[in-house]
Design a protein around this motif. Structure first.
Motif, PDB file in Angstrom:
ATOM      1  N   ALA A 152       0.816  -1.076   0.045  1.00 21.62           N
ATOM      2  CA  ALA A 152       0.033  -0.074   0.079  1.00 21.62           C
ATOM      3  C   ALA A 152       0.673   1.262   0.001  1.00 21.62           C
ATOM      4  O   ALA A 152       0.637   2.091  -0.711  1.00 21.62           O
ATOM      5  CB  ALA A 152      -0.844  -0.110   1.208  1.00 21.62           C
ATOM      6  N   ASN A 153       1.913   1.287   0.778  1.00 19.53           N
ATOM      7  CA  ASN A 153       2.769   2.534   0.727  1.00 19.53           C
ATOM      8  C   ASN A 153       3.423   2.720  -0.468  1.00 19.53           C
ATOM      9  O   ASN A 153       3.740   3.831  -0.908  1.00 19.53           O
ATOM     10  CB  ASN A 153       3.631   2.197   1.931  1.00 19.53           C
ATOM     11  N   ALA A 154       3.982   1.399  -1.139  1.00 19.38           N
ATOM     12  CA  ALA A 154       4.691   1.417  -2.306  1.00 19.38           C
ATOM     13  C   ALA A 154       3.605   2.094  -3.387  1.00 19.38           C
ATOM     14  O   ALA A 154       4.074   3.042  -4.237  1.00 19.38           O
ATOM     15  CB  ALA A 154       5.231   0.421  -3.000  1.00 19.38           C
ATOM     16  N   ALA A 155       2.587   1.697  -3.500  1.00 19.50           N
ATOM     17  CA  ALA A 155       1.519   2.263  -4.423  1.00 19.50           C
ATOM     18  C   ALA A 155       1.007   3.562  -4.204  1.00 19.50           C
ATOM     19  O   ALA A 155       0.987   4.488  -5.090  1.00 19.50           O
ATOM     20  CB  ALA A 155       0.371   1.453  -4.471  1.00 19.50           C
ATOM     21  N   ARG A 156       1.039   3.930  -3.099  1.00 19.10           N
ATOM     22  CA  ARG A 156       0.534   5.263  -2.573  1.00 19.10           C
ATOM     23  C   ARG A 156       1.650   6.511  -2.947  1.00 19.10           C
ATOM     24  O   ARG A 156       1.687   7.570  -3.524  1.00 19.10           O
ATOM     25  CB  ARG A 156       0.529   5.565  -0.834  1.00 19.10           C
ATOM     26  N   THR A 157       3.085   5.907  -2.790  1.00 22.03           N
ATOM     27  CA  THR A 157       4.051   6.694  -3.220  1.00 22.03           C
ATOM     28  C   THR A 157       4.023   6.619  -4.577  1.00 22.03           C
ATOM     29  O   THR A 157       4.452   8.043  -5.267  1.00 22.03           O
ATOM     30  CB  THR A 157       5.432   6.148  -2.789  1.00 22.03           C
ATOM     31  N   ALA A 158       3.843   5.831  -5.379  1.00 24.40           N
ATOM     32  CA  ALA A 158       3.922   6.024  -6.883  1.00 24.40           C
ATOM     33  C   ALA A 158       2.520   6.792  -7.272  1.00 24.40           C
ATOM     34  O   ALA A 158       3.027   7.827  -8.370  1.00 24.40           O
ATOM     35  CB  ALA A 158       3.512   4.563  -7.462  1.00 24.40           C
ATOM     36  N   ALA A 159       1.452   6.787  -6.798  1.00 17.10           N
ATOM     37  CA  ALA A 159       0.382   7.601  -6.919  1.00 17.10           C
ATOM     38  C   ALA A 159       0.659   9.075  -6.861  1.00 17.10           C
ATOM     39  O   ALA A 159       0.367  10.037  -7.519  1.00 17.10           O
ATOM     40  CB  ALA A 159      -0.944   7.388  -6.155  1.00 17.10           C
ATOM     41  N   GLU A 160       1.384   9.556  -5.797  1.00 17.00           N
ATOM     42  CA  GLU A 160       1.626  10.789  -5.117  1.00 17.00           C
ATOM     43  C   GLU A 160       2.666  11.625  -6.050  1.00 17.00           C
ATOM     44  O   GLU A 160       2.436  12.665  -6.507  1.00 17.00           O
ATOM     45  CB  GLU A 160       2.173  10.931  -3.839  1.00 17.00           C
ATOM     46  N   LYS A 161       3.642  10.683  -6.753  1.00 12.30           N
ATOM     47  CA  LYS A 161       4.354  11.169  -7.702  1.00 12.30           C
ATOM     48  C   LYS A 161       4.099  11.058  -9.116  1.00 12.30           C
ATOM     49  O   LYS A 161       4.482  11.829 -10.134  1.00 12.30           O
ATOM     50  CB  LYS A 161       5.934  10.387  -7.728  1.00 12.30           C
ATOM     51  N   ALA A 162       2.867  10.423  -9.495  1.00 14.31           N
ATOM     52  CA  ALA A 162       2.532  10.393 -10.970  1.00 14.31           C
ATOM     53  C   ALA A 162       1.550  11.338 -11.313  1.00 14.31           C
ATOM     54  O   ALA A 162       0.862  12.265 -10.445  1.00 14.31           O
ATOM     55  CB  ALA A 162       1.793   9.008 -11.084  1.00 14.31           C
ATOM     56  N   ARG A 163       1.383  11.629 -12.585  1.00 13.77           N
ATOM     57  CA  ARG A 163       0.732  12.349 -13.057  1.00 13.77           C
ATOM     58  C   ARG A 163      -0.591  11.737 -13.801  1.00 13.77           C
ATOM     59  O   ARG A 163      -1.653  12.516 -14.366  1.00 13.77           O
ATOM     60  CB  ARG A 163       1.216  13.542 -14.100  1.00 13.77           C
ATOM     61  N   ILE A 164      -0.968  10.580 -13.517  1.00 13.64           N
ATOM     62  CA  ILE A 164      -2.019   9.918 -13.975  1.00 13.64           C
ATOM     63  C   ILE A 164      -2.798   9.170 -12.786  1.00 13.64           C
ATOM     64  O   ILE A 164      -2.167   8.891 -11.726  1.00 13.64           O
ATOM     65  CB  ILE A 164      -1.494   8.832 -14.965  1.00 13.64           C
ATOM     66  N   PRO A 165      -4.147   8.962 -13.056  1.00 16.86           N
ATOM     67  CA  PRO A 165      -4.741   8.265 -11.820  1.00 16.86           C
ATOM     68  C   PRO A 165      -4.348   6.922 -11.566  1.00 16.86           C
ATOM     69  O   PRO A 165      -4.146   5.965 -12.772  1.00 16.86           O
ATOM     70  CB  PRO A 165      -6.054   8.406 -12.329  1.00 16.86           C
ATOM     71  N   ILE A 166      -4.131   6.508 -10.419  1.00 14.99           N
ATOM     72  CA  ILE A 166      -3.736   5.090  -9.926  1.00 14.99           C
ATOM     73  C   ILE A 166      -4.499   4.374  -8.920  1.00 14.99           C
ATOM     74  O   ILE A 166      -4.906   5.210  -8.102  1.00 14.99           O
ATOM     75  CB  ILE A 166      -2.405   5.025  -9.680  1.00 14.99           C
ATOM     76  N   ALA A 167      -5.119   3.384  -9.295  1.00 18.97           N
ATOM     77  CA  ALA A 167      -5.985   2.590  -8.145  1.00 18.97           C
ATOM     78  C   ALA A 167      -5.122   1.470  -7.908  1.00 18.97           C
ATOM     79  O   ALA A 167      -4.345   0.785  -8.460  1.00 18.97           O
ATOM     80  CB  ALA A 167      -7.464   2.257  -8.865  1.00 18.97           C
ATOM     81  N   LEU A 168      -5.521   0.883  -6.589  1.00 14.04           N
ATOM     82  CA  LEU A 168      -4.852  -0.243  -6.080  1.00 14.04           C
ATOM     83  C   LEU A 168      -5.793  -1.340  -5.851  1.00 14.04           C
ATOM     84  O   LEU A 168      -6.835  -0.992  -4.855  1.00 14.04           O
ATOM     85  CB  LEU A 168      -3.971   0.120  -4.692  1.00 14.04           C
ATOM     86  N   HIS A 169      -5.906  -2.304  -6.347  1.00 18.42           N
ATOM     87  CA  HIS A 169      -6.795  -3.475  -6.251  1.00 18.42           C
ATOM     88  C   HIS A 169      -6.440  -4.797  -5.602  1.00 18.42           C
ATOM     89  O   HIS A 169      -5.118  -5.310  -5.794  1.00 18.42           O
ATOM     90  CB  HIS A 169      -7.257  -3.534  -7.687  1.00 18.42           C
ATOM     91  N   LEU A 170      -7.365  -5.401  -4.762  1.00 20.77           N
ATOM     92  CA  LEU A 170      -6.908  -6.731  -4.231  1.00 20.77           C
ATOM     93  C   LEU A 170      -7.654  -7.621  -5.179  1.00 20.77           C
ATOM     94  O   LEU A 170      -9.061  -7.634  -5.396  1.00 20.77           O
ATOM     95  CB  LEU A 170      -7.390  -6.822  -2.586  1.00 20.77           C
TER      96      LEU A 170
END
Length: 284
Positions: A63-81
């Motif tokens: 979750a933290n790796a995905a959150r970091t990626a989303a905060e740095k990215a300029r595109i929308p990112i969702a994290l799915h189980l």
């Protein structure tokens, strides 16, 4: 930008007739590679983890790796189980920051599937978390879930409509002839069934078993209403095969930065191809 729910991006994809690719990632390098691909192609992105990967890496690390990626990215990112059968694990993932979850009760009778899915929807809806469910049984192997070919069953369109109405689920993965893993032959996709389901079900539909489906068939599935395509095995194999080739060619190079950088490039190129195929480039 923070991690976002996949519901709005999938609704937009369904409305405009393209598909968003959801990539199952198992390492930080795989996650970085598909994020880089989405950034380069300006594509909305769904990062997925299986239950096995959650157990392997840990919920908070993912979750933290995905959150970091989303905060740095300029595109929308969702994290799915993906393909989770446990209500408790779903709640843990939501608390950690997952913005989309799949409750998979497709192995149970219709009524039990409805009951468990509705239970997850009631919690997730209040937190703006997307919920995906499966109807029918998609064949093949997904982590520790094994569905033999003779046990796979296709989704009934009328049951799909009733299921969505009863559960309020955000996205639906109907079994339409695809399978998890790499196909031994040509996949036997029931396109008429997809069309029938899409004609009476308004929520975005999900194509499971996206690895190795011929391009023309993927495009037809998307055109008929599949707004999300899962890619797992093909990505994992590309990553691993690149490592195998590296050690054959460079047996004495034991620096992880050397072989992981090559694996990242391979995964990124495959991700770019899948995004182009589903038509989600420049849709972010």
């Amino acid at each position: 930008m923070a991690l976002v729910s996949s519901t709005p991006m999938l609704q937009q994809a369904r409305k405009q007739g393209y598909g968003i690719v959801a990539f199952n990632v198992h390492t930080l390098e795989m996650l970085q590679a598909v994020v880089d691909a989405a950034e380069e192609s300006r594509s909305p992105l769904i990062l997925q983890t299986t239950v096995g990967t959650v157990k392997h890496l840990g919920i908070e690390y993912i979750a933290n790796a995905a959150r970091t990626a989303a905060e740095k990215a300029r595109i929308p990112i969702a994290l799915h189980l993906d393909h989770c059968q446990s209500f408790e694990l779903i709640i843990q993932c939501i608390r950690a920051g997952y913005t989309s979850v799949m409750i998979d009760q497709s192995m149970h009778p219709f009524e039990k599937n409805v009951e468990m899915t509705k239970k997850v929807v009631e919690v997730a809806r209040a937190l703006n978390v997307n919920v995906e469910a499966e109807l029918g049984k998609v064949g093949g192997v997904e982590d520790d879930i094994h569905v033999d070919e003779d046990m796979a069953s296709l989704a009934d369109p009328n049951e799909c409509q009733r299921f969505v109405e009863l559960t309020g689920v955000s996205t639906l993965a109907p079994a339409i002839g695809t399978a998890h893993g790499i196909y031994k032959g040509e996949p036997n996709i029931d396109f008429q069934r997809i069309e029938a389901i899409a004609g009476i079900v308004e929520v975005p539909l999900v194509l499971h078993g996206g690895s190795g489906i011929p391009e023309a068939q993927v495009k037809r599935c998307v055109a008929l209403g599949m707004a999300k395509m899962n890619v797992a095995t093909e990505l994992k194999n590309a990553f691993t095969n690149s490592l195998q080739r590296f050690f054959v060619e460079h047996p004495n190079d034991l620096d992880p930065r050397s072989y992981m950088s090559i694996a990242k490039t391979v995964v990124k190129q495959l991700a770019l191809q899948k995004m182009e195929l589903c038509g989600c480039t420049n849709k972010a």
